[in-house]
Design a protein around this motif. Structure first.
Motif, PDB file in Angstrom:
ATOM      1  N   GLY A  81     -16.203   6.591 -19.576  1.00  0.00           N
ATOM      2  CA  GLY A  81     -16.764   6.736 -18.246  1.00  0.00           C
ATOM      3  C   GLY A  81     -15.920   7.703 -17.434  1.00  0.00           C
ATOM      4  O   GLY A  81     -14.939   8.273 -17.923  1.00  0.00           O
ATOM      5  N   ALA A  82     -16.286   7.872 -16.188  1.00  0.00           N
ATOM      6  CA  ALA A  82     -15.615   8.848 -15.328  1.00  0.00           C
ATOM      7  C   ALA A  82     -14.143   8.534 -15.112  1.00  0.00           C
ATOM      8  O   ALA A  82     -13.302   9.438 -15.145  1.00  0.00           O
ATOM      9  CB  ALA A  82     -16.336   8.938 -13.985  1.00  0.00           C
ATOM     10  N   VAL A  83     -13.810   7.278 -14.889  1.00  0.00           N
ATOM     11  CA  VAL A  83     -12.420   6.924 -14.614  1.00  0.00           C
ATOM     12  C   VAL A  83     -11.533   7.219 -15.817  1.00  0.00           C
ATOM     13  O   VAL A  83     -10.488   7.866 -15.695  1.00  0.00           O
ATOM     14  CB  VAL A  83     -12.310   5.447 -14.177  1.00  0.00           C
ATOM     15  N   GLU A  84     -11.957   6.755 -16.985  1.00  0.00           N
ATOM     16  CA  GLU A  84     -11.168   7.016 -18.198  1.00  0.00           C
ATOM     17  C   GLU A  84     -11.117   8.499 -18.524  1.00  0.00           C
ATOM     18  O   GLU A  84     -10.078   9.025 -18.906  1.00  0.00           O
ATOM     19  CB  GLU A  84     -11.733   6.235 -19.383  1.00  0.00           C
ATOM     20  N   ALA A  85     -12.253   9.172 -18.385  1.00  0.00           N
ATOM     21  CA  ALA A  85     -12.282  10.611 -18.656  1.00  0.00           C
ATOM     22  C   ALA A  85     -11.330  11.349 -17.714  1.00  0.00           C
ATOM     23  O   ALA A  85     -10.643  12.291 -18.131  1.00  0.00           O
ATOM     24  CB  ALA A  85     -13.702  11.159 -18.521  1.00  0.00           C
ATOM     25  N   GLY A  86     -11.257  10.910 -16.474  1.00  0.00           N
ATOM     26  CA  GLY A  86     -10.326  11.522 -15.529  1.00  0.00           C
ATOM     27  C   GLY A  86      -8.882  11.344 -15.954  1.00  0.00           C
ATOM     28  O   GLY A  86      -8.070  12.283 -15.849  1.00  0.00           O
ATOM     29  N   ARG A  87      -8.547  10.165 -16.450  1.00  0.00           N
ATOM     30  CA  ARG A  87      -7.169   9.927 -16.924  1.00  0.00           C
ATOM     31  C   ARG A  87      -6.859  10.772 -18.150  1.00  0.00           C
ATOM     32  O   ARG A  87      -5.767  11.323 -18.278  1.00  0.00           O
ATOM     33  CB  ARG A  87      -6.955   8.444 -17.205  1.00  0.00           C
ATOM     34  N   ILE A  88      -7.829  10.874 -19.049  1.00  0.00           N
ATOM     35  CA  ILE A  88      -7.619  11.675 -20.256  1.00  0.00           C
ATOM     36  C   ILE A  88      -7.483  13.145 -19.883  1.00  0.00           C
ATOM     37  O   ILE A  88      -6.580  13.832 -20.376  1.00  0.00           O
ATOM     38  CB  ILE A  88      -8.771  11.444 -21.263  1.00  0.00           C
ATOM     39  N   ALA A  89      -8.354  13.628 -19.009  1.00  0.00           N
ATOM     40  CA  ALA A  89      -8.298  15.035 -18.595  1.00  0.00           C
ATOM     41  C   ALA A  89      -6.957  15.361 -17.942  1.00  0.00           C
ATOM     42  O   ALA A  89      -6.421  16.457 -18.119  1.00  0.00           O
ATOM     43  CB  ALA A  89      -9.448  15.359 -17.643  1.00  0.00           C
ATOM     44  N   ALA A  90      -6.389  14.400 -17.211  1.00  0.00           N
ATOM     45  CA  ALA A  90      -5.102  14.596 -16.540  1.00  0.00           C
ATOM     46  C   ALA A  90      -3.915  14.246 -17.448  1.00  0.00           C
ATOM     47  O   ALA A  90      -2.773  14.464 -17.060  1.00  0.00           O
ATOM     48  CB  ALA A  90      -5.046  13.749 -15.278  1.00  0.00           C
ATOM     49  N   ARG A  91      -4.219  13.685 -18.623  1.00  0.00           N
ATOM     50  CA  ARG A  91      -3.174  13.210 -19.553  1.00  0.00           C
ATOM     51  C   ARG A  91      -2.251  12.198 -18.886  1.00  0.00           C
ATOM     52  O   ARG A  91      -1.050  12.179 -19.111  1.00  0.00           O
ATOM     53  CB  ARG A  91      -2.372  14.378 -20.128  1.00  0.00           C
ATOM     54  N   GLU A  92      -2.848  11.321 -18.079  1.00  0.00           N
ATOM     55  CA  GLU A  92      -2.098  10.297 -17.358  1.00  0.00           C
ATOM     56  C   GLU A  92      -2.726   8.936 -17.644  1.00  0.00           C
ATOM     57  O   GLU A  92      -3.735   8.568 -17.038  1.00  0.00           O
ATOM     58  CB  GLU A  92      -2.117  10.576 -15.856  1.00  0.00           C
ATOM     59  N   PRO A  93      -2.125   8.166 -18.570  1.00  0.00           N
ATOM     60  CA  PRO A  93      -2.710   6.866 -18.903  1.00  0.00           C
ATOM     61  C   PRO A  93      -2.651   5.891 -17.726  1.00  0.00           C
ATOM     62  O   PRO A  93      -1.741   5.949 -16.902  1.00  0.00           O
ATOM     63  CB  PRO A  93      -1.843   6.375 -20.056  1.00  0.00           C
ATOM     64  N   GLY A  94      -3.647   5.019 -17.661  1.00  0.00           N
ATOM     65  CA  GLY A  94      -3.661   3.956 -16.667  1.00  0.00           C
ATOM     66  C   GLY A  94      -2.860   2.774 -17.177  1.00  0.00           C
ATOM     67  O   GLY A  94      -2.384   2.755 -18.321  1.00  0.00           O
ATOM     68  N   ALA A  95      -2.728   1.768 -16.345  1.00  0.00           N
ATOM     69  CA  ALA A  95      -1.908   0.604 -16.674  1.00  0.00           C
ATOM     70  C   ALA A  95      -2.356  -0.074 -17.968  1.00  0.00           C
ATOM     71  O   ALA A  95      -1.528  -0.548 -18.740  1.00  0.00           O
ATOM     72  CB  ALA A  95      -1.932  -0.384 -15.516  1.00  0.00           C
ATOM     73  N   GLY A  96      -3.653  -0.133 -18.231  1.00  0.00           N
ATOM     74  CA  GLY A  96      -4.140  -0.823 -19.424  1.00  0.00           C
ATOM     75  C   GLY A  96      -4.341   0.063 -20.637  1.00  0.00           C
ATOM     76  O   GLY A  96      -4.706  -0.417 -21.709  1.00  0.00           O
ATOM     77  N   ASP A  97      -4.128   1.367 -20.486  1.00  0.00           N
ATOM     78  CA  ASP A  97      -4.349   2.290 -21.598  1.00  0.00           C
ATOM     79  C   ASP A  97      -3.226   2.192 -22.619  1.00  0.00           C
ATOM     80  O   ASP A  97      -2.053   2.116 -22.263  1.00  0.00           O
ATOM     81  CB  ASP A  97      -4.435   3.738 -21.101  1.00  0.00           C
ATOM     82  N   ARG A  98      -3.601   2.216 -23.878  1.00  0.00           N
ATOM     83  CA  ARG A  98      -2.631   2.258 -24.978  1.00  0.00           C
ATOM     84  C   ARG A  98      -2.997   3.463 -25.823  1.00  0.00           C
ATOM     85  O   ARG A  98      -4.041   3.479 -26.463  1.00  0.00           O
ATOM     86  CB  ARG A  98      -2.703   0.971 -25.785  1.00  0.00           C
ATOM     87  N   TRP A  99      -2.156   4.481 -25.807  1.00  0.00           N
ATOM     88  CA  TRP A  99      -2.436   5.736 -26.491  1.00  0.00           C
ATOM     89  C   TRP A  99      -1.426   5.968 -27.604  1.00  0.00           C
ATOM     90  O   TRP A  99      -0.218   5.839 -27.396  1.00  0.00           O
ATOM     91  CB  TRP A  99      -2.362   6.903 -25.512  1.00  0.00           C
ATOM     92  N   ALA A 100      -1.926   6.353 -28.769  1.00  0.00           N
ATOM     93  CA  ALA A 100      -1.054   6.739 -29.883  1.00  0.00           C
ATOM     94  C   ALA A 100      -0.340   8.045 -29.540  1.00  0.00           C
ATOM     95  O   ALA A 100      -0.808   8.821 -28.694  1.00  0.00           O
ATOM     96  CB  ALA A 100      -1.883   6.919 -31.152  1.00  0.00           C
ATOM     97  N   GLU A 101       0.766   8.271 -30.209  1.00  0.00           N
ATOM     98  CA  GLU A 101       1.487   9.531 -30.006  1.00  0.00           C
ATOM     99  C   GLU A 101       0.557  10.703 -30.318  1.00  0.00           C
ATOM    100  O   GLU A 101      -0.127  10.711 -31.333  1.00  0.00           O
ATOM    101  CB  GLU A 101       2.710   9.595 -30.916  1.00  0.00           C
ATOM    102  N   GLY A 102       0.518  11.655 -29.405  1.00  0.00           N
ATOM    103  CA  GLY A 102      -0.340  12.822 -29.585  1.00  0.00           C
ATOM    104  C   GLY A 102      -1.703  12.696 -28.939  1.00  0.00           C
ATOM    105  O   GLY A 102      -2.492  13.640 -28.962  1.00  0.00           O
ATOM    106  N   TYR A 103      -2.006  11.532 -28.381  1.00  0.00           N
ATOM    107  CA  TYR A 103      -3.291  11.329 -27.714  1.00  0.00           C
ATOM    108  C   TYR A 103      -3.067  11.344 -26.215  1.00  0.00           C
ATOM    109  O   TYR A 103      -2.121  10.721 -25.752  1.00  0.00           O
ATOM    110  CB  TYR A 103      -3.924   9.997 -28.114  1.00  0.00           C
ATOM    111  N   PRO A 104      -3.888  12.012 -25.460  1.00  0.00           N
ATOM    112  CA  PRO A 104      -5.014  12.840 -25.882  1.00  0.00           C
ATOM    113  C   PRO A 104      -4.558  14.235 -26.298  1.00  0.00           C
ATOM    114  O   PRO A 104      -3.628  14.794 -25.728  1.00  0.00           O
ATOM    115  CB  PRO A 104      -5.872  12.917 -24.620  1.00  0.00           C
ATOM    116  N   GLY A 105      -5.240  14.774 -27.285  1.00  0.00           N
ATOM    117  CA  GLY A 105      -5.004  16.152 -27.698  1.00  0.00           C
ATOM    118  C   GLY A 105      -5.838  17.102 -26.852  1.00  0.00           C
ATOM    119  O   GLY A 105      -6.604  16.683 -25.977  1.00  0.00           O
ATOM    120  N   ASP A 106      -5.683  18.375 -27.128  1.00  0.00           N
ATOM    121  CA  ASP A 106      -6.417  19.391 -26.357  1.00  0.00           C
ATOM    122  C   ASP A 106      -7.932  19.193 -26.442  1.00  0.00           C
ATOM    123  O   ASP A 106      -8.642  19.350 -25.440  1.00  0.00           O
ATOM    124  CB  ASP A 106      -6.045  20.799 -26.825  1.00  0.00           C
ATOM    125  N   ALA A 107      -8.432  18.844 -27.624  1.00  0.00           N
ATOM    126  CA  ALA A 107      -9.877  18.626 -27.773  1.00  0.00           C
ATOM    127  C   ALA A 107     -10.328  17.414 -26.953  1.00  0.00           C
ATOM    128  O   ALA A 107     -11.402  17.433 -26.349  1.00  0.00           O
ATOM    129  CB  ALA A 107     -10.244  18.450 -29.241  1.00  0.00           C
TER     130      ALA A 107
END
Length: 175
Positions: free
Chosen positions: A24-50
């Motif tokens: 959704g928009a909120v998650e997409a905004g965090r991914i686009a900014a490369r700034e995880p939210g409090a509940g986000d769990r991202w593997a190393e290297g995520y998000p990539g450029d794509a």
């Protein structure tokens, strides 16, 4: 044409090991900014450029249509720990033949475990459930691993040009 639905109202697509979570928009905004939210769990290297580029397209569709709808982007999360390891989704709504184009990618640490094939099989099954006639995809000529993923998920070679190999699958009409 597709009814645009808010991703927050769409159920995730689940497999044995994965959860394909609609963006959704909120998650997409965090991914686009490369700034995880409090509940986000991202593997190393995520998000990539794509992933960042896809998130930007999700935000564009939200601005233009109110949401990406069923044929949007999905974050690939491991069910065991909820960690995002990549993305998968549709490049947009179906074309005039009622085909969708699919794309996917995983962080390097998640490759070689069958996640991409598992996720693509689930996404193709989901597309079929939506009444789609078939799906298309492509991989760079040198990306043999991605070519194998599409073949393992049931897509067949459909030609190539100087840059990519193209794949396609047709869904049998529901009986």
């Amino acid at each position: 044409m597709e009814t645009v639905r808010n991703p927050e109202t769409l159920a995730p697509v689940t497999t044995e090991r994965l959860l394909l979570h609609p963006l959704g928009a909120v998650e997409a905004g965090r991914i686009a900014a490369r700034e995880p939210g409090a509940g986000d769990r991202w593997a190393e290297g995520y998000p990539g450029d794509a992933d960042v580029a896809v998130a930007g397209r999700v935000l564009d569709r939200v601005a233009a249509q109110g949401g990406p709808g069923v044929f949007g982007a999905y974050e690939i999360r491991r069910r065991a720990d909820g960690v995002a390891v990549g993305g998968i989704g549709f490049h947009g709504p179906p074309d005039e033949e009622w085909y969708v184009t699919v794309g996917y990618g995983l962080v390097p640490g998640a490759r070689g475990r069958g996640y991409a094939t598992e996720a693509l099989r689930a996404l193709l099954a989901y597309a079929r459930e939506q009444g789609i006639a078939g799906a298309k995809g492509d991989a760079d000529l040198g990306n043999v691993a991605s070519q194998h993923v599409m073949e393992a998920a049931g897509m067949r070679y459909a030609g190539e040009d100087e840059r990519v190999r193209c794949y396609r699958v047709e869904f049998a009409p529901a009986t």
